[in-house]
Design an enzyme around this catalytic site. Sequence first.
Site, PDB file in Angstrom:
ATOM      1  N   ARG A 242       0.843  -1.210   0.000  1.00 25.64           N
ATOM      2  CA  ARG A 242       0.000   0.000   0.000  1.00 25.64           C
ATOM      3  C   ARG A 242       0.875   1.256   0.000  1.00 25.64           C
ATOM      4  NH1 ARG A 242      -5.069   2.190   1.628  1.00 25.64           N
ATOM      5  NH2 ARG A 242      -4.976   3.769   3.264  1.00 25.64           N
ATOM      6  N   TYR A 286      16.667  16.760 -10.738  1.00 26.56           N
ATOM      7  CA  TYR A 286      17.366  18.043 -10.822  1.00 26.56           C
ATOM      8  C   TYR A 286      18.856  17.819 -11.085  1.00 26.56           C
ATOM      9  CZ  TYR A 286      19.224  22.601  -9.433  1.00 26.56           C
ATOM     10  OH  TYR A 286      19.886  23.803  -9.404  1.00 26.56           O
TER      11      TYR A 286
END
Length: 293
Positions: A242, A286
């Site tokens: 989950r 990035y």
Amino acid sequence: MEKQIASFLEFIENEKKLSENTLQSYRRDILQYENYVNTNRINYAKAKQEDIQGYLVHLQELSKKSSTISRNLASIRLFYQYALKTKKVKKDPTEGVQSPKIEKRVPAILTSQEVTLLLDQPKNVDLKGIRDKAMLEFAYATGMRVTEIISLNVQDICLEDGTVNCKTSSKQRNIPLGTLSLAALKEYVQTARPVLVKNEKETALFVNINGRRLTRQGFWKIVKYYKEQAHITKEITPHVLRHSFATHLLQNGADLKSIQTMLGHSDISSTQVYMQFQDESIKNIYRKAHPRA
């Protein structure tokens, strides 16, 4: 106190419409509190704020987690609110008692590669393998809780639309199924389940080898078995699937509100815990993409 506890448990079972797991938690918490007040010769009806605080200290001395102590206090608080309402006590001794601060733990997750490795373990060579493949794919595809999955009935699945209708005591939500999960589920429902089910009145979606509704313990054992087969060293529970579901959705661009809806979180703060993993993902992107990173 024994009669009052019995009355309280009957009340929350009938009026609060709680799940069986939640009811069991309340029962354990209240019976543990009863044992404490009896041992320390405290009249529960005349208990004071310092008695409740003393009990919380007692739980700390037993090395109970902050989350467990907080849940215990919530159970006792509800018990006294009921006792106040039924005029068995004149004052709620839990009033003003603060819950211990709970540190938000980083949820354990699997990498995408580990998920693939785990889900590739069940083989469609027998009824159990077909069921297990469908079940693991389903757990990761929907992010549903174990209790929600084992509570599903066949009619809660729409194979044509590729969705599952997840119902809880208070609300329901529709969750889409991915291509791989849907394919595995179709094979299970159409070929394996009809053979496994011995009683035509059985409505459970996922059943054990005896054709009866799968239990939490049964689900957990299946996950553990394939984790060992995959030689994954991380501890894997159904809840880890989950967490992985939510994290991977977020890392791949899903918005937080949609994930909250699919997980069934009533408060978005519960969903925001997954943001820390997105932040790391963004940092990596990035570093790879920025010309002066």
